[in-house]
Design a protein around this motif. Structure first.
Motif, PDB file in Angstrom:
ATOM      1  N   SER A 141       0.136  -2.889   8.963  1.00  0.00           N
ATOM      2  CA  SER A 141       1.446  -2.883   8.306  1.00  0.00           C
ATOM      3  C   SER A 141       1.587  -1.692   7.360  1.00  0.00           C
ATOM      4  N   ARG A 171       2.638   1.715   9.158  1.00  0.00           N
ATOM      5  CA  ARG A 171       3.904   1.773   9.894  1.00  0.00           C
ATOM      6  C   ARG A 171       4.816   2.841   9.312  1.00  0.00           C
ATOM      7  N   ASP A 215      11.782  -2.407   9.555  1.00  0.00           N
ATOM      8  CA  ASP A 215      11.866  -3.552  10.458  1.00  0.00           C
ATOM      9  C   ASP A 215      13.202  -3.555  11.186  1.00  0.00           C
ATOM     10  N   VAL A 222       2.695  -9.177  12.377  1.00  0.00           N
ATOM     11  CA  VAL A 222       2.688  -7.740  12.076  1.00  0.00           C
ATOM     12  C   VAL A 222       2.859  -6.924  13.352  1.00  0.00           C
ATOM     13  N   ARG A 233       6.476  -7.224  14.625  1.00  0.00           N
ATOM     14  CA  ARG A 233       7.416  -6.433  13.825  1.00  0.00           C
ATOM     15  C   ARG A 233       7.255  -4.938  14.115  1.00  0.00           C
TER      16      ARG A 233
END
Length: 288
Positions: A133, A136, A140, A203, A206
């Motif tokens: 996460s 990234r 989202d 995670v 997403r």
């Protein structure tokens, strides 16, 4: 330095395989089902140990650019060493904390060590999820429902765990405070473990929905976590819905082993294709 560390974990995986083959040899009269079970028993362990190696191979500077993710893979890999150590220390545990006459199956020191192993597994998976996460690069997109994944699964796992414990037949063994605590801790550890994998699934989902790269890596992460969650769910449900038919029970066990093994294999494949793409990488291509 990273290639040397990666090779070190490869060496540990080979050593673990040698230990398994030496200490748990395949019966000469085993069936095909026994062979499948034998292979898939060691597969998750091999994958766990090789995760830091494949991450460092695809991303040599992961220690700088994704330290939490790297730490998670190393923590997850260390579980296999703890499992081997646990087996070797059983006699020692029994000598320093012998079981009581009322609970001959419960060795306090061994139980504490098992708790350590379970927590290390869960925290390893959780750190992998947190690490993913953190690296990234996109916001989202359509991932609102994934927020409810972890609490929903945790509640279901708790209910199933409590029901499963309630159906255990202890015979003449009285329900002492020690036994109650032991059962309660077992339920909690089961919930923590499946919650960690559910968090990883959330995670990965997403990231995949947000078009993080490589898309195949995030997708494989979803598959990996989903299969492991399915395996853990089957284990828990086995205590709620006992199977009396021997064939059905055998197939049920094989399904658990296959789901757990393929789940770990999918996780390895996710990192092998370059999960996650770090800053400066294009379209998921790693900096090899």
């Amino acid at each position: 330095m990273s290639p040397a560390i990666a090779l070190g974990f490869v060496g540990l995986a080979i050593a673990d395989l040698a230990w398994y083959l030496t200490n748990q040899p395949l019966p000469s009269d085993g069936s095909i089902a026994d062979l499948v079970d034998y292979v898939f028993q060691i597969l998750p362990a091999m994958v766990a140990i090789l995760l830091p190696a494949i991450l460092l191979t695809r991303h040599p500077d992961a220690a700088r650019r994704a330290p939490v993710l790297l730490f998670g893979t190393i923590l997850f890999a260390s579980v296999q060493g703890l499992i081997i150590l646990n087996g070797e220390l059983q006699e020692f545990f029994a000598s320093v904390s012998p079981p009581s006459a009322e609970l001959p199956f419960l060795i306090p020191a061994a139980t504490v060590f098992n708790v350590l192993v379970s927590l290390t597994t869960a925290f390893g998976v959780a750190y992998i999820a947190v690490g993913l996460s953190q690296v990234r690069r996109h916001e989202d997109r359509g991932a609102t429902l994934t927020v409810a994944f972890v609490p929903a699964v945790a509640m279901l796992a708790t209910m199933v765990g409590v029901i499963s414990v309630g159906q255990i037949d202890f015979g003449d063994t009285p329900m002492s405070p020690t036994l109650a605590i032991y059962l309660g801790v077992s339920v909690v550890l089961g919930v923590i473990r499946i919650s960690a994998w559910t968090y990883l699934a959330a995670v990965a989902t997403r990231g995949w929905l947000a078009d993080e790269q490589p898309a195949s890596g995030w997708g494989l992460g979803i598959v990996a976590a989903g299969l492991v969650i399915a395996a853990l769910a089957l284990v828990n449900l086995g205590g709620v819905i006992p199977l009396t038919d021997e064939t059905a029970n055998s197939l049920y066990g094989i399904a658990i082993v296959l789901a757990y093994g393929f789940g770990h294999l999918a996780l390895f494949a996710a990192f092998a294709v370059g999960l996650p793409a770090l800053d400066g990488e294009i379209d998921g291509e790693s900096d090899r």
